[in-house]
Structures are given as structure tokens and as C-alpha cells.
Scaffold this active site. Structure first.
Site, short mmCIF file in Angstrom:
data_model
loop_
_atom_site.label_atom_id
_atom_site.label_comp_id
_atom_site.label_asym_id
_atom_site.label_seq_id
_atom_site.Cartn_x
_atom_site.Cartn_y
_atom_site.Cartn_z
CE1 TYR A 56 21.92 24.06 42.12
CE2 TYR A 56 20.66 22.67 40.67
CZ TYR A 56 21.71 23.36 41.17
OH TYR A 56 23.09 22.63 40.58
CD GLU A 58 23.49 28.00 43.36
OE1 GLU A 58 23.30 28.99 42.49
OE2 GLU A 58 24.31 27.14 42.24
CG ASP A 202 39.91 18.00 60.35
OD1 ASP A 202 38.97 17.38 60.78
OD2 ASP A 202 40.48 17.73 59.34
CB THR A 228 33.30 14.04 58.82
OG1 THR A 228 33.73 13.38 60.00
CG2 THR A 228 34.66 14.25 58.03
CE LYS A 231 36.12 10.57 58.86
NZ LYS A 231 37.38 11.04 58.56
NE ARG A 237 30.39 8.47 53.12
CZ ARG A 237 31.35 8.12 53.80
NH1 ARG A 237 32.72 8.80 53.86
NH2 ARG A 237 31.57 6.97 54.73
C1 LIG Z 1 38.06 11.74 57.49
C2 LIG Z 1 38.81 13.27 57.64
C3 LIG Z 1 38.67 14.13 56.61
C4 LIG Z 1 37.83 14.21 55.37
O1 LIG Z 1 36.65 13.87 55.25
P1 LIG Z 1 35.87 13.36 53.94
O2 LIG Z 1 34.44 13.53 54.40
O3 LIG Z 1 36.40 12.06 53.58
O4 LIG Z 1 36.40 14.57 52.88
C5 LIG Z 1 39.24 15.35 57.04
N1 LIG Z 1 40.10 15.49 58.18
C6 LIG Z 1 40.18 14.55 59.26
C7 LIG Z 1 40.99 14.69 60.25
C8 LIG Z 1 39.58 13.51 58.74
O5 LIG Z 1 39.87 12.28 59.52
#
Ligand SMILES: *Cc1c(COP(=O)(O)O)cnc(C)c1O
Length: 424
Positions: A56, A58, A202, A228, A231, A237
């Protein structure tokens, strides 16, 4: 794969052991073209499977609510500073559990319920968390969306500017999940300034391309950048937020205690490992191969007469417009699944069909590139996709396509690339 050290799981829980080995087999025996997926190194898997899951922690390094945090502090500091170096950002928060959570933390930091936000329409390639009514982001905020141009399929920055000046959002969101072209972050910055909005970018999909200079980096232009880590970046993840120093406190407080409890320290350690991998020259070469492979896939699909949204791709993903092939996205996904090619149906801009059926197919090269496949294999994959989609109902041909998919998979065993020493 097949060496995942599952002895204990097998003893305690044979059913879960079977699910894991079944997944190893599925990965081995199928061609993975889902644009948001990848195969992490064994080093990333080991860090994530470590005892750091027990802790933990936090708070943040040096300021925790629990004792015994010296080792996890080190892990989080490494993750944070590597992320800052990779993206050339003033501040990084490595604690978001996922991309969606990273976005929510930004909204929590900058918005009040009911504030106006402006993001890319989900139906045109945006993400659920950019204001879709199906997401909390479309319910707690007044969400507006911009679309792509009907004929070119491209973002029309002048149209986005007009919309931003009309809507006057508190926050503008740039970035997408299914947009195959480069995004002009500088133009978004200018629009945000003129409209008096905060700019969030994003880069969940393209982070790997960004850190290797193959897609422009939004960090110099945006107030805050989310991504993220799993990817194109090929880490565990999870989520990550990058921002200017002046927003560091605001963002950190929004993540914890605003939105989350204890951080996943094992995942943060695995993020640190993946950031270290991403700093190596081999990673730049890998991202380059993703693009070369995409180029080969685009060319071959065009030769087979497929229509591609925007005519091609500058990134790791493309969108096939299936309307001229008289097949739906759902049917295409299912047909390809039958022959061992994994991909997802996807809405195309102005799609006449709903999101459960769609008229498009999204294909990405990150996972097959990790596996070691090159342009020759991508051309074969395009041939196989074309054959499969053109011979609906012809079980004989589908059987032969499946056999060739199997051969290709055997030629590129995942074991060869799981070691991070070898992973390119
Ligand atoms: C995949 C994705 C997310 C979300 O990611 P998670 O880990 O599945 O919550 C957010 N924004 C964009 C543009 C994405 O392609």
C-alpha cells in the site's frame, strides 16, 4: 510463451491456469491486428508479477500515508523521471490505473460538473471518455463534439476552430482511437488559446510513435497530455499523465486522493521497465518498422481494391471502409476470426450502420511487428484478408486461408521475441 511459470497457479487453480495457457495458445496461433494491442516483454511481465503488488503506497514518493515505502518510492521515482525524459515533460504522474482514469483525473483537476468540453466524436474516431453520452464524461459535463470532413475524412482545423469559438468550452480534447492520420497539435493549441480553453491531448494510441519522433509530440503545446502505457508504447496496461510544472500539484491531487486509492506499485514498476525499453535505440527501430509494415499493408489493401478512410495512414492503424465490398464490419470481424486473424469492427465517419454492426474494420501493426513480422508478411496478410472477405460462405477457401495463417504464425513464434534482450 508457454514458459510463463504457472506451476503454482496450476496447483491452486487449474481453471485459471487453463485460461492463461489457452490465451498463450491463442496469441501464438492467431495474427493480432487489433490496433490498441501489443505484446509486452518478459521483463515487463516479471515486474508486474512481482511482490510490489503487496504494497500500500497511498500518496507520492517521499510523502506516503504508509510505512515501508522505500523500495516502491524508488520504483515510482524511476518511472516518473523516465516518463518525463521520454516525453520531454516537466511533470509526470504514473499512477492512473488506465487511460480512462487518466482522462477522468484531468477533468477532475480542471472542470466542475456541467462545464462544457469539446472532443472528437466517438463515431468519428474519438474515445468514449472524450464526452460520449455512454460515459460519465458525457453525463457530468456538457459535451460537444467535432467531426472529420465528409469527403477527405480528415480533421478540418478551421471547422474545429469555428466550433470552439461557438461552444466556448472550458476544455478542448485532441486525440483519437481510430484516426489514421497525424494530428496538428500546434493548430489545436492556437484554437484553445483563441477560445480561452484548456487543451488536453490524449495520445493513448500513438505514444510509442511520439516518443520516437515519428509523430509530433503534443507536450510543448498542450496544458496536459494523457496516454495509456499498453498500446504502441508496449508497457503494462495502465495510464500516464504529463503536464507542466504549474499543474503538477493539481494533477497529482486529482489522481490521489481525488480519484484513486492505493497505486498499483507492481504495474508502476512494470511501466518503469517499459519506459527504459522505450529509451533504447531498438525501440525507435521497432516504431519505424510499425510504420513500414503499415505502409506495406496499406499498399496491398489498395491493390486489392479496398477503400481506406483518408486513403491511407501516417500511423500504426488504418480504417477500411467496407461499403464497396458489400460486407459489414461485424461480418468482416467474424470472418477474419474464423481464419485466425483478430481485428475489430469499427465505425467509419458518417457510418450508416450502428456501432454494433458498423461499416468499417480497424487494423493495426504494433503487435505483428513486435512478433518480428515485416513488410513481406504484411503483404501476405493483406492477401489473406482479401481472400477471406471475398469468399464468404466458401468453407473450402476459408479453410485454406486459415491454414496459411497457421503457417505464418508458426514461422514467427512468440517465444523468440518475449525476451526483452531480443525484443526490437
Ligand atoms: C485506449 C484509449 C483510452 C482508454 O484506455 P483504457 O486503458 O482502456 O482506459 C483513452 N483514450 C484513447 C484515445 C484511447 O485510444
Amino acid at each position: 510463451m508457454g514458459e510463463s511459470g504457472l506451476e503454482e497457479v496450476r496447483l491452486v487453480d487449474p481453471e485459471i491456469a487453463e485460461a492463461i495457457t489457452g490465451e498463450e495458445k491463442r496469441l501464438q496461433e492467431n495474427i493480432e491486428l487489433i490496433a490498441s494491442e501489443n505484446l509486452v516483454s518478459r521483463a515487463v511481465l516479471q515486474a508486474q508479477g512481482s511482490v510490489l503488488t503487496n504494497k500500500y503506497a497511498e500518496g507520492y514518493p517521499g510523502a506516503r500515508y504508509y510505512g515501508g515505502c522505500c523500495n516502491v518510492d524508488r520504483a515510482e521515482e524511476l518511472a516518473r523521471s523516465r516518463a518525463e525524459q521520454l516525453f520531454q515533460a516537466e511533470h509526470a504522474n504514473v499512477q492512473p490505473h488506465a487511460g480512462a482514469t487518466a482522462n477522468l483525473a484531468v477533468y477532475l483537476a480542471f472542470l466542475r460538473p456541467g462545464d462544457r468540453i469539446l472532443g472528437m466524436s466517438l463515431a468519428h474516431g474519438g474515445h468514449l471518455t472524450h464526452g460520449s453520452p455512454a460515459s460519465i464524461t458525457g453525463r457530468y459535463f456538457k459535451a460537444y463534439s467535432y467531426e472529420v470532413d465528409r469527403t477527405s475524412g480528415l480533421l478540418d482545423m478551421e471547422e474545429i476552430r469555428r466550433k470552439a469559438l461557438r461552444v466556448r468550452p472550458r476544455l478542448i480534447i485532441a486525440g483519437a482511437s481510430a484516426y489514421p492520420r497525424r494530428i496538428d497539435f500546434e493548430a489545436f493549441r492556437d484554437i484553445a488559446r483563441e477560445a480561452g480553453a484548456i487543451l488536453m491531448v490524449d495520445i493513448a494510441h500513438i505514444a510509442g510513435l511520439v516518443v520516437t519522433g515519428l509523430h509530433p509530440n503534443p507536450v510543448p503545446y498542450a496544458d496536459v497530455v494523457t496516454t495509456t502505457t499498453h498500446k504502441t508504447l508496449r508497457g503494462p496496461r495502465g495510464g500516464l499523465i504529463l503536464c507542466r510544472r504549474r499543474y503538477a500539484r493539481k494533477i497529482d491531487q486529482a489522481v490521489f486522493p481525488g480519484l484513486q486509492g492505493g497505486p498499483l506499485m507492481h504495474v508502476i514498476a512494470a511501466k518503469a521497465v517499459s519506459f527504459k525499453e522505450a529509451q533504447r535505440p531498438e525501440f525507435a527501430a521497432y516504431q519505424n518498422r510499425i510504420l513500414q509494415n503499415m505502409e506495406a499493408l496499406v499498399e496491398a489493401l489498395l491493390e486489392h481494391g479496398f477503400d481506406l478512410v483518408t486513403g491511407g495512414s501516417d500511423t500504426h492503424l488504418l480504417l477500411v471502409d467496407l461499403r464497396s465490398k458489400k460486407i459489414t464490419g461485424l461480418e468482416a470481424e467474424q470472418l477474419l476470426g474464423k481464419v485466425g486473424i483478430t481485428a475489430n469492427k469499427n465505425a467509419i465517419p458518417f457510418d450508416p450502420r450502428g456501432p454494433r454492426v458498423t461499416s468499417g474494420l480497424r487494423l493495426g501493426t504494433p503487435a505483428v511487428t513486435t512478433r518480428g513480422m515485416g513488410p513481406d508478411q504484411l503483404r501476405i496478410i493483406a492477401d489473406l484478408i482479401s481472400e477471406a472477405l471475398h469468399c464468404r460462405g466458401d468453407e473450402g477457401t476459408l479453410g485454406r486461408v486459415k491454414q496459411r495463417v497457421g503457417e505464418l504464425c508458426r514461422d514467427f513464434p512468440i517465444t523468440r521475441f518475449a525476451s526483452s534482450a531480443k525484443i526490437g
